[in-house]
Design a protein around this motif. Structure first.
Motif, PDB file in Angstrom:
ATOM      1  N   VAL A   9      43.625  45.878  47.092  1.00  0.00           N
ATOM      2  CA  VAL A   9      42.767  45.332  46.101  1.00  0.00           C
ATOM      3  C   VAL A   9      41.095  45.725  46.479  1.00  0.00           C
ATOM      4  O   VAL A   9      40.730  45.642  47.460  1.00  0.00           O
ATOM      5  N   ARG A  11      37.427  47.342  44.804  1.00  0.00           N
ATOM      6  CA  ARG A  11      36.339  47.576  43.683  1.00  0.00           C
ATOM      7  C   ARG A  11      35.193  48.389  43.921  1.00  0.00           C
ATOM      8  O   ARG A  11      35.102  48.725  45.039  1.00  0.00           O
ATOM      9  N   THR A  82      37.120  47.192  38.809  1.00  0.00           N
ATOM     10  CA  THR A  82      38.422  46.896  39.454  1.00  0.00           C
ATOM     11  C   THR A  82      39.350  48.221  39.455  1.00  0.00           C
ATOM     12  O   THR A  82      39.398  48.961  38.466  1.00  0.00           O
TER      13      THR A  82
END
Length: 109
Positions: A9, A11, A82
């Motif tokens: 994950v 960004r 993202t």
């Protein structure tokens, strides 16, 4: 050549004018470089980046590329920053050629 595909994950930042910025911690992790080594390479102008805008079925996404020596990180990023997908590639032959051009002879990647 070594290629790794990750599902972390992550960004990246995007400013009001639409320009992307990769935080140092993300860049260090993406290129598999310790933070101090990354900082040194950034200071020497050895880290290159490129942004490509998605077309057709990829409209609304961007491909970010970071390159340093034999290290290459490609990420598909949504318009909000993202990271959708990422691939890290390490090419020893490219690294050897890069070291010749930059006059380094270290043994590590």
């Amino acid at each position: 050549m070594l290629t790794l595909t990750n599902r972390r994950v992550l960004r990246v930042e995007r400013d009001a004018s639409g320009d992307f910025s990769v935080p140092a911690a993300t860049m260090s992790s993406a290129l598999r470089l310790p933070p101090t080594e990354l900082r040194n390479r950034l200071d020497r102008g050895e880290v290159k980046s490129q942004v490509e805008i998605g077309q057709g079925e990829h409209l609304g996404t961007f491909r970010l590329t970071l390159r340093c020596g034999g290290r290459l990180w490609n990420a598909t990023v949504s318009s909000d920053g993202t990271v959708i997908d990422e691939v890290f590639t390490f090419d020893r032959e490219r690294l050897v050629n890069w070291r010749r051009r930059h006059g380094t002879s270290g043994k590590g990647p």
